[in-house]
Design a protein around this motif. Structure first.
Motif, PDB file in Angstrom:
ATOM      1  N   GLU A 171      50.991 -11.282  10.603  1.00  0.00           N
ATOM      2  CA  GLU A 171      50.543 -10.650   9.364  1.00  0.00           C
ATOM      3  C   GLU A 171      51.395 -11.194   8.205  1.00  0.00           C
ATOM      4  OE1 GLU A 171      50.176  -6.408   9.565  1.00  0.00           O
ATOM      5  OE2 GLU A 171      49.052  -6.458  11.434  1.00  0.00           O
ATOM      6  N   THR A 172      51.075 -12.415   7.794  1.00  0.00           N
ATOM      7  CA  THR A 172      51.812 -13.076   6.716  1.00  0.00           C
ATOM      8  C   THR A 172      51.038 -12.987   5.412  1.00  0.00           C
ATOM      9  OG1 THR A 172      50.780 -15.201   7.244  1.00  0.00           O
ATOM     10  CG2 THR A 172      52.846 -14.683   8.361  1.00  0.00           C
ATOM     11  N   GLY A 173      51.755 -13.171   4.326  1.00  0.00           N
ATOM     12  CA  GLY A 173      51.111 -13.211   3.021  1.00  0.00           C
ATOM     13  C   GLY A 173      50.964 -11.864   2.349  1.00  0.00           C
ATOM     14  N   LYS A 174      51.614 -10.821   2.860  1.00  0.00           N
ATOM     15  CA  LYS A 174      51.499  -9.501   2.238  1.00  0.00           C
ATOM     16  C   LYS A 174      52.206  -9.487   0.885  1.00  0.00           C
ATOM     17  CE  LYS A 174      51.131  -6.297   6.167  1.00  0.00           C
ATOM     18  NZ  LYS A 174      51.734  -5.104   6.797  1.00  0.00           N
ATOM     19  N   ALA A 181      46.805  -4.356   7.399  1.00  0.00           N
ATOM     20  CA  ALA A 181      45.796  -5.388   7.688  1.00  0.00           C
ATOM     21  C   ALA A 181      44.449  -4.761   8.011  1.00  0.00           C
ATOM     22  CB  ALA A 181      46.260  -6.256   8.852  1.00  0.00           C
ATOM     23  N   MET A 182      43.424  -5.246   7.344  1.00  0.00           N
ATOM     24  CA  MET A 182      42.048  -4.904   7.695  1.00  0.00           C
ATOM     25  C   MET A 182      41.427  -6.003   8.551  1.00  0.00           C
ATOM     26  SD  MET A 182      40.446  -3.114   4.307  1.00  0.00           S
ATOM     27  CE  MET A 182      40.624  -4.557   3.269  1.00  0.00           C
ATOM     28  N   TRP A 183      41.889  -7.223   8.349  1.00  0.00           N
ATOM     29  CA  TRP A 183      41.374  -8.369   9.108  1.00  0.00           C
ATOM     30  C   TRP A 183      42.550  -9.265   9.467  1.00  0.00           C
ATOM     31  CZ3 TRP A 183      36.765  -8.954  11.240  1.00  0.00           C
ATOM     32  CH2 TRP A 183      36.419 -10.204  11.778  1.00  0.00           C
ATOM     33  N   LYS A 184      42.575  -9.739  10.713  1.00  0.00           N
ATOM     34  CA  LYS A 184      43.694 -10.534  11.194  1.00  0.00           C
ATOM     35  C   LYS A 184      43.241 -11.969  11.455  1.00  0.00           C
ATOM     36  CE  LYS A 184      46.001  -6.543  13.215  1.00  0.00           C
ATOM     37  NZ  LYS A 184      46.852  -6.029  14.320  1.00  0.00           N
ATOM     38  N   ALA A 185      43.982 -12.920  10.903  1.00  0.00           N
ATOM     39  CA  ALA A 185      43.626 -14.330  11.024  1.00  0.00           C
ATOM     40  C   ALA A 185      43.663 -14.781  12.474  1.00  0.00           C
ATOM     41  CB  ALA A 185      44.590 -15.176  10.192  1.00  0.00           C
ATOM     42  N   TRP A 197      36.764 -15.439   4.636  1.00  0.00           N
ATOM     43  CA  TRP A 197      38.197 -15.719   4.478  1.00  0.00           C
ATOM     44  C   TRP A 197      38.773 -16.459   5.681  1.00  0.00           C
ATOM     45  CZ3 TRP A 197      35.970 -10.789   4.570  1.00  0.00           C
ATOM     46  CH2 TRP A 197      35.502 -10.376   3.329  1.00  0.00           C
ATOM     47  N   GLY A 198      37.877 -16.902   6.558  1.00  0.00           N
ATOM     48  CA  GLY A 198      38.309 -17.628   7.739  1.00  0.00           C
ATOM     49  C   GLY A 198      38.067 -16.821   9.007  1.00  0.00           C
ATOM     50  N   PRO A 199      38.146 -17.489  10.173  1.00  0.00           N
ATOM     51  CA  PRO A 199      37.907 -16.794  11.436  1.00  0.00           C
ATOM     52  C   PRO A 199      39.054 -15.837  11.757  1.00  0.00           C
ATOM     53  CG  PRO A 199      38.696 -19.015  11.855  1.00  0.00           C
ATOM     54  CD  PRO A 199      38.486 -18.916  10.370  1.00  0.00           C
ATOM     55  N   GLY A 200      38.722 -14.781  12.489  1.00  0.00           N
ATOM     56  CA  GLY A 200      39.735 -13.806  12.882  1.00  0.00           C
ATOM     57  C   GLY A 200      39.083 -12.637  13.591  1.00  0.00           C
ATOM     58  N   ARG A 201      39.776 -11.542  13.587  1.00  0.00           N
ATOM     59  CA  ARG A 201      39.257 -10.344  14.258  1.00  0.00           C
ATOM     60  C   ARG A 201      39.622  -9.106  13.440  1.00  0.00           C
ATOM     61  NH1 ARG A 201      43.422  -7.790  16.983  1.00  0.00           N
ATOM     62  NH2 ARG A 201      45.309  -9.048  17.360  1.00  0.00           N
ATOM     63  N   PRO A 202      38.892  -8.008  13.660  1.00  0.00           N
ATOM     64  CA  PRO A 202      39.106  -6.825  12.822  1.00  0.00           C
ATOM     65  C   PRO A 202      40.411  -6.102  13.124  1.00  0.00           C
ATOM     66  CG  PRO A 202      37.465  -6.387  14.517  1.00  0.00           C
ATOM     67  CD  PRO A 202      37.761  -7.849  14.582  1.00  0.00           C
TER      68      PRO A 202
END
Length: 467
Positions: A171-174, A181-185, A197-202
């Motif tokens: 969880e970078t860039g906060k 986090a609502m969405w994780k890269a 915003w790119g692939p990831g998961r909820p």
């Protein structure tokens, strides 16, 4: 008639007023399916099953949603540990949860949505929050800006300056460590879905906000779950939903835990008791009695002794039901209405312990009527008892529990009955020839095996005694 509920957000019991007259909408945070359920997990579903049944008894049309979190850090970790696909872990444990709910007599929800089936709704919600200035993307993650929502932490009543927000790996860039986090890269080896915003998961919190909105709309009546979900999960759900423009839940209802040695029952503490194992040792209806009869806001300290007490207490109710049925010579239907004292207790924040006291009082009155050979009064009391037990999901004559003793050997019941009848015939022969010593010895030997023998006008009958 007014049902009153303890609202966690208000910290008090409030009169319940539905958004839509005659209807109740309930969203319950259901299973996170990284492992099979223990009795602490199932307690939540059972408590809200009783709530649902009471609303329905009071004439409401209930829409009950219970979600499944089928993707999260724990499920992914389990998949890596076991060398299995993440979805097979989730599906296996989802089935185990449903088996547990069904075994303990919980009615199925109107809908049981899975998180992975609602990614489009999550993306839509994130887009709306970014446009409104409440969320931002960074390094493929999407975060909720907690400072943009002044009402944040009103449910848990914490101070923002002292907040310790749980943070996961990657969880970078906060902009602020308190943002969540609502969405994780995407990470190597993890499942992903495409987003702008790119692939990831909820993230866990986003899942419930999106699913509640889809199935219950922008506003609904009751949001439920365990006490441990107040923060961060429910607090973050509220922030997302209300910042998006939803009114969200009007009442927040939380059930207490099942504890062992004072600790919340959990897999991580290694102190859990799996439902699949418990139903092999105890009748499911007894487990329901044990988990469902304390007040939903009271902790339950697990012990075998308390389970045995529950078994004995329910056996007294069940024995009364059987005796009146024999006396009546047929089925006694439930009364159209429960006794007023029972209804008063249930209306007052689902006061099941007080309601159960009315059940046991009515059973004692019915037993007195049987002793006095007052068939009419005994039948009337049984009708009331069945009505009350039906609300609690504990009516032994309900179709769900037909043959329920099978978890202690249903397939062998007929064989055991035939064998016991042979022994009872020998006892009856001894009684006929007035050989009381032999008759008593046979009864005592049967008692030692765990069988209780009762002599009735219709002849002797047997039942499984308490442990």
């Amino acid at each position: 008639m007014t049902i009153r509920l303890y609202d966690t957000s208000a910290r008090q019991i409030r009169d319940f007023t539905p958004l839509k007259p005659g209807c109740v909408s309930i969203y319950l945070c259901g299973a996170t399916v990284q492992a099979a359920p223990h009795i602490g997990h199932i307690r939540s579903g059972l408590n809200f099953d009783i709530m649902r049944r009471w609303f329905e008894y009071r004439g409401y049309d209930v829409t009950f949603i219970r979600n499944v979190t089928d993707i999260d850090d724990k499920i992914i970790a389990k998949a890596h540990e076991q060398g299995r696909p993440w979805w097979s872990i989730g599906y296996e444990n989802e089935r185990a949860f449903n088996d547990g709910y069904q075994a303990l007599g919980c009615l199925p929800p109107a809908y049981e949505p899975r998180a992975t089936g609602h990614v489009p709704e999550m993306v839509e919600m994130m887009q709306g929050l970014i446009e409104r200035g409440h969320a931002y993307a960074a390094d493929g993650n999407v975060y909720f800006d907690v400072r943009s929502f002044p009402q944040y932490l009103e449910l848990s009543r914490q101070e923002l300056d002292n907040l310790q927000q749980p943070t996961g790996a990657g969880e970078t860039g906060k902009r602020d460590p308190r943002d969540f986090a609502m969405w994780k890269a995407a990470k190597p080896g993890e499942p992903t879905w495409p987003t702008p915003w790119g692939p990831g998961r909820p993230g866990w919190h986003l899942e419930c906000s999106a699913m509640a909105h889809k199935y219950l709309g922008a506003a609904f009546d009751i949001h439920g779950g365990g006490l441990d979900l107040i923060f961060p999960h429910h607090e973050n759900e509220i922030a997302q939903a209300k910042a998006y423009g939803d009114d969200f839940a009007r009442y927040w209802v939380h059930n207490a835990w099942v504890t062992m040695a004072g600790d919340k029952m959990s897999k991580s503490l290694g102190n859990s008791v799996l439902v699949s194992e418990m139903v092999k040792q105890w009748r499911p209806i007894v487990l329901r009695y044990y988990l469902g009869t304390p007040h939903y806001r009271s902790m339950i300290e697990y012990s075998e002794e308390s389970l045995r007490e529950a078994e004995s207490a329910f056996a007294r109710i069940e024995g009364f039901v059987q005796r009146v049925m024999e006396k009546a010579g047929g089925v006694v239907e439930p009364a159209a209405e429960v006794p007023p004292a029972f209804a008063e207790a249930m209306d007052d924040d689902l006061g099941v312990p007080q309601a159960l006291a009315v059940v046991h009082t009515t059973v004692r009155q019915g037993n007195s009527a049987l002793a006095a050979d007052d068939k009419e009064a005994a039948v009337a009391r049984l009708a009331e008892v069945r009505a009350m037990l039906g609300v609690l999901g504990l009516d032994p004559l309900d179709a769900h529990w037909a043959g329920e003793g099978g978890d202690r050997g249903e397939d062998l019941h007929g064989v055991v009955d035939s064998l016991v009848r042979l022994v009872l015939d020998q006892r009856e022969s001894a009684r006929t020839r007035k050989d009381w010593a032999t008759a008593d010895a046979i009864r005592d030997q049967l008692n030692q095996t765990g069988l209780v023998i009762e002599d009735s006008p219709q002849g002797p009958r047997w039942s499984l005694g308490p442990r």
